[in-house]
Design a protein around this motif. Sequence first.
Motif, mmCIF file in Angstrom:
data_model
loop_
_atom_site.group_PDB
_atom_site.id
_atom_site.type_symbol
_atom_site.label_atom_id
_atom_site.label_comp_id
_atom_site.label_asym_id
_atom_site.label_seq_id
_atom_site.Cartn_x
_atom_site.Cartn_y
_atom_site.Cartn_z
ATOM 1 N N MET A 1 -56.613 -23.025 14.096
ATOM 2 C CA MET A 1 -55.204 -23.992 13.371
ATOM 3 C C MET A 1 -54.881 -23.744 14.664
ATOM 4 O O MET A 1 -53.826 -25.324 14.370
ATOM 5 C CB MET A 1 -54.419 -22.525 11.905
ATOM 6 C CG MET A 1 -54.900 -22.149 11.312
ATOM 7 S SD MET A 1 -54.392 -21.133 10.356
ATOM 8 C CE MET A 1 -53.138 -22.436 9.846
ATOM 9 N N ALA A 2 -54.069 -23.092 15.007
ATOM 10 C CA ALA A 2 -54.047 -23.593 16.726
ATOM 11 C C ALA A 2 -54.658 -24.224 17.908
ATOM 12 O O ALA A 2 -53.353 -25.399 17.702
ATOM 13 C CB ALA A 2 -53.278 -21.561 17.629
ATOM 14 N N ALA A 3 -55.327 -24.390 18.059
ATOM 15 C CA ALA A 3 -56.310 -25.649 18.387
ATOM 16 C C ALA A 3 -55.780 -26.679 17.608
ATOM 17 O O ALA A 3 -55.891 -27.645 18.208
ATOM 18 C CB ALA A 3 -57.188 -24.897 18.371
ATOM 19 N N GLU A 4 -56.079 -27.216 16.476
ATOM 20 C CA GLU A 4 -55.798 -28.236 15.318
ATOM 21 C C GLU A 4 -54.237 -28.685 16.220
ATOM 22 O O GLU A 4 -54.013 -29.597 16.297
ATOM 23 C CB GLU A 4 -55.853 -27.908 14.542
ATOM 24 C CG GLU A 4 -57.641 -28.015 13.813
ATOM 25 C CD GLU A 4 -57.989 -29.350 14.519
ATOM 26 O OE1 GLU A 4 -57.499 -30.162 13.922
ATOM 27 O OE2 GLU A 4 -59.231 -29.136 15.153
ATOM 28 N N ALA A 5 -53.057 -27.662 15.942
ATOM 29 C CA ALA A 5 -52.004 -27.971 15.948
ATOM 30 C C ALA A 5 -51.845 -28.550 17.346
ATOM 31 O O ALA A 5 -51.017 -29.301 17.753
ATOM 32 C CB ALA A 5 -50.787 -26.809 15.900
ATOM 33 N N ARG A 6 -52.122 -28.039 18.220
ATOM 34 C CA ARG A 6 -52.051 -28.281 19.529
ATOM 35 C C ARG A 6 -52.569 -29.777 20.338
ATOM 36 O O ARG A 6 -52.082 -30.212 20.936
ATOM 37 C CB ARG A 6 -53.456 -27.585 21.172
ATOM 38 C CG ARG A 6 -52.656 -27.352 21.923
ATOM 39 C CD ARG A 6 -53.027 -26.330 23.150
ATOM 40 N NE ARG A 6 -52.062 -26.155 24.339
ATOM 41 C CZ ARG A 6 -51.645 -25.146 25.273
ATOM 42 N NH1 ARG A 6 -53.700 -24.109 25.248
ATOM 43 N NH2 ARG A 6 -51.780 -25.386 26.231
ATOM 44 N N LYS A 7 -53.529 -30.212 19.194
ATOM 45 C CA LYS A 7 -54.211 -31.626 19.000
ATOM 46 C C LYS A 7 -53.088 -32.580 19.286
ATOM 47 O O LYS A 7 -52.688 -33.788 20.026
ATOM 48 C CB LYS A 7 -55.356 -32.084 18.682
ATOM 49 C CG LYS A 7 -56.219 -30.987 18.940
ATOM 50 C CD LYS A 7 -57.732 -31.286 17.716
ATOM 51 C CE LYS A 7 -58.827 -30.398 18.526
ATOM 52 N NZ LYS A 7 -60.035 -31.023 17.026
ATOM 53 N N LEU A 8 -51.527 -32.064 18.123
ATOM 54 C CA LEU A 8 -50.924 -33.021 17.634
ATOM 55 C C LEU A 8 -49.770 -32.793 18.756
ATOM 56 O O LEU A 8 -48.461 -33.598 18.816
ATOM 57 C CB LEU A 8 -49.957 -32.420 16.089
ATOM 58 C CG LEU A 8 -51.504 -32.502 14.964
ATOM 59 C CD1 LEU A 8 -50.329 -32.323 14.240
ATOM 60 C CD2 LEU A 8 -51.921 -33.904 15.139
ATOM 61 N N ALA A 9 -49.433 -31.641 19.567
ATOM 62 C CA ALA A 9 -48.752 -31.544 20.268
ATOM 63 C C ALA A 9 -49.045 -30.413 21.895
ATOM 64 O O ALA A 9 -49.143 -29.529 21.635
ATOM 65 C CB ALA A 9 -47.099 -30.995 19.903
ATOM 66 N N PRO A 10 -50.301 -31.866 22.249
ATOM 67 C CA PRO A 10 -50.867 -30.844 23.500
ATOM 68 C C PRO A 10 -49.656 -30.419 24.649
ATOM 69 O O PRO A 10 -50.065 -29.711 25.699
ATOM 70 C CB PRO A 10 -51.622 -32.369 23.806
ATOM 71 C CG PRO A 10 -50.435 -33.464 23.747
ATOM 72 C CD PRO A 10 -50.005 -32.909 22.450
ATOM 73 N N GLY A 11 -48.853 -30.837 24.843
ATOM 74 C CA GLY A 11 -47.938 -30.102 26.008
ATOM 75 C C GLY A 11 -47.163 -28.940 25.473
ATOM 76 O O GLY A 11 -46.514 -28.147 26.397
ATOM 77 N N ALA A 12 -47.630 -28.728 24.367
ATOM 78 C CA ALA A 12 -47.179 -27.222 23.559
ATOM 79 C C ALA A 12 -47.423 -26.266 23.804
ATOM 80 O O ALA A 12 -48.795 -25.970 24.836
ATOM 81 C CB ALA A 12 -46.735 -27.538 21.804
ATOM 82 N N GLU A 13 -46.269 -25.202 24.317
ATOM 83 C CA GLU A 13 -47.235 -24.082 24.544
ATOM 84 C C GLU A 13 -47.479 -22.652 23.508
ATOM 85 O O GLU A 13 -46.818 -22.557 22.847
ATOM 86 C CB GLU A 13 -45.434 -22.979 25.648
ATOM 87 C CG GLU A 13 -46.337 -21.588 25.865
ATOM 88 C CD GLU A 13 -45.335 -20.528 26.452
ATOM 89 O OE1 GLU A 13 -45.116 -19.829 26.838
ATOM 90 O OE2 GLU A 13 -43.880 -21.552 26.734
ATOM 91 N N LEU A 14 -48.411 -22.234 23.922
ATOM 92 C CA LEU A 14 -49.284 -21.563 23.721
ATOM 93 C C LEU A 14 -49.056 -20.244 23.234
ATOM 94 O O LEU A 14 -49.089 -19.305 24.562
ATOM 95 C CB LEU A 14 -50.708 -21.884 23.162
ATOM 96 C CG LEU A 14 -51.498 -21.104 22.616
ATOM 97 C CD1 LEU A 14 -51.746 -21.883 20.674
ATOM 98 C CD2 LEU A 14 -53.617 -20.669 22.080
#
Length: 289
Positions: A1-14
């Motif tokens: 889920m985190a990986a999918e979310a990061r596709k929407l906000a590639p600059g976000a910090e995980l």
Amino acid sequence: MAAEARKLAPGAELVADLDALIDSGVDGVVIASPSALHAEQSIRALERGVAVFCQKPLGRTAGEVRAVVDAARAADRLLSVDLSYRFTEGMRRIRELLRDGALGEVFVVDLTFHNAYGPDKPWFYDPALSGGGCVMDLGVHLVDLALWALDFPKVTDVSSTLLSGGTPLRDPGRQVEDFAVAMVRLANGAVVRLACSWRLPAGQDAVIAADFYGTAGGAALRNVGGSFYDFTAERFHGTAREALAGPPDAWGGRAAADWATRLAAGAQFDPDAERLVDVARVLDAIYGR
């Protein structure tokens, strides 16, 4: 889920968990975990100075909700819950009519939310994790809509019938209801009736309605063709009807957007959060707690 979310906000910090998220310096967090975690996670964020937007229910009981609201007040941080049907254009129009007295004295509110399906996560069916069945999942929207639309009148009495598989709920500690009917009586004598269910053979995906009847007319919000998303709102004059709103209406994200907009503008604790406790107390009464 985190990986999918990061596709929407590639600059976000995980980050690894909620604590790391809070420590990252965010202004607010969205809580969308299983219901049993909502209160504790919300309080953890609020006590560390972070505003909260939480999925419903905010807590499994009125006590849990009270604790979250108290934490928000003490921290002076913005707290909101995703009671999204308030933000449909149809309900906004109906509330305007009610506030203007256009329907006269409202004496009956009839609320329905039947879902032909049911939750696909096992925790929904464990009362210790969910706090309840279809009332906690769907009925919370109905109770909130009625009280919010009527400006939170005093509730004097609540009665209910909870069923599981077509028979009365025998062991609330181990079972959750899949059909419920409740009557909520208000101090002015008005009656609110609500019915909600999971997996009801209703002939369509969903039946969602909020009908308000007063001494000078009526108004109703109803879903279109079994849709979970499309609604019409109408005002009734005797046998005539007047359209108030209809699809398309992109209401789904408005509750979160409203919270984010207010947070960005510097909003802190909102006293209207106290109303979340009022709704939770009615749910407690429906469950006989």
